[in-house]
Design an enzyme around this catalytic site. Structure first.
Site, PDB file in Angstrom:
ATOM      1  N   PRO A   1       0.947  -0.618  -0.142  1.00 22.48           N
ATOM      2  CA  PRO A   1      -0.354  -0.042  -0.004  1.00 22.48           C
ATOM      3  C   PRO A   1       0.647   1.118   0.315  1.00 22.48           C
ATOM      4  CG  PRO A   1      -1.068  -2.011   1.136  1.00 22.48           C
ATOM      5  CD  PRO A   1       0.261  -2.140   1.386  1.00 22.48           C
ATOM      6  N   GLU A   2       0.430   2.178  -0.971  1.00 20.15           N
ATOM      7  CA  GLU A   2       1.640   3.073  -1.127  1.00 20.15           C
ATOM      8  C   GLU A   2       0.583   4.782  -0.308  1.00 20.15           C
ATOM      9  OE1 GLU A   2       2.687   4.617  -5.055  1.00 20.15           O
ATOM     10  OE2 GLU A   2       3.299   2.533  -5.474  1.00 20.15           O
TER      11      GLU A   2
END
Length: 301
Positions: free
Chosen positions: A2-3
């Site tokens: 996840p960013e």
């Protein structure tokens, strides 16, 4: 992984139930995730009030009334599920098929209603992580900035602090490619591969160009830095508004999928026409430091 937009989406999904609530009970259903849980983890959390829920780069930070901060990282497959009576939802969706398999429910927070003094649990927040690459740590708020996780971390990319002047200072003298410089967490915290590719395309800059080439006083260089700073902020803001990007695993706390991937201009579009107006180029893929970079060689100089 996840960013930043996905983690921020999770934070916003958890905030209404977490912030201001008391942790009435904590279940740890195994001794570790990626790392062992901190010493006396349950004892140090039970009875504590979550005074604030924030984010630093890709970390969730739950401030406790004890003066400690619960630091949470989602790893590759971690997700939170909020359960309120018969309802259940997933806050923030990202890049893996979000698991609801209870055998992967490793940590369960039983919470009071925010601001409530009563002993009744109003919700449960369940941390599910099939691959167990996530982790949780407890850190004193007074020592958070000097903790090894955060001591060398760069500036947050959202907000007006990220501007042409800052990029000038960060990139001065750097021969590393722009793509690598933007992914360097010591310079700018939280940027990941997807959104760097998109921001470079929006700003018309080649991912292979040396970062130092856009520093200095020349008008063209200043303009390049201004375009890049604006593109970074804009692509992150749009992704957060869209609930993040769903590739394989990411889902929001309410179970809905992020949809920013439908707005990708270059990422994952190898061989397709460039979307820059008037450009007749094709999206290309190259590998930089083991990561795929998507760009248009015709309009990204």
């Amino acid at each position: 992984m996840p960013e930043l937009p996905e983690v921020e989406t999770v934070r916003r999904g958890l905030q209404p139930d977490f912030e201001g609530a008391r942790i009435l009970k904590l279940e740890c259903r195994r001794p570790d995730l990626r790392f062992p849980f901190p010493e006396r983890f349950v004892e140090r959390l039970e009875g504590r009030i979550v005074t604030a829920l924030s984010r630093r780069a890709k970390y969730l930070l739950a401030d406790l009334d004890s003066g400690e901060v619960l630091v949470m990282h989602l790893g590759m497959s971690g997700s939170f599920r909020v359960e309120q009576q018969a309802d259940s939802f997933l806050p923030g969706d990202f890049t893996h098929a979000r698991s609801r398999d209870e055998k992967h429910d490793h940590v369960v927070f039983h919470l009071s209603a925010p601001g409530s003094q009563g002993p009744e649990a109003a919700s449960r927040i369940v941390y599910n992580d099939p691959r167990r690459f996530g982790f949780m740590q407890l850190v004193a708020r007074s020592g958070l900035s000097s903790h090894p996780l955060f001591a060398a971390m760069g500036i947050e990319p959202l907000g007006n602090a990220l501007n042409a002047d800052l990029l000038d200072r960060l990139f001065a003298g750097k021969s590393a490619p722009l793509k690598a410089a933007l992914l360097d967490q010591r310079l700018i915290a939280g940027l990941g591969n997807i959104y760097v590719c998109e921001a470079l395309w929006r700003s018309g800059l080649s991912p292979e160009r040396a970062a130092g080439d856009i520093t200095g006083p020349g008008k063209a260089r200043v303009a390049a830095r201004e375009r890049l700073a604006a593109a970074i902020r804009k692509v992150l803001e749009e992704a957060i508004a869209a609930g993040g990007s769903t590739l394989r695993d990411h889902a929001q706390t309410d179970g809905t999928l992020g949809y920013f991937q439908h707005s990708f201009a270059v990422y994952g579009r190898e061989g397709e026409p460039c979307r820059t107006e008037g450009c007749k180029g094709t999206v290309l893929r190259l590998v930089q430091s083991g990561r795929s970079t998507f760009h248009c060689a015709k309009c990204q100089r």
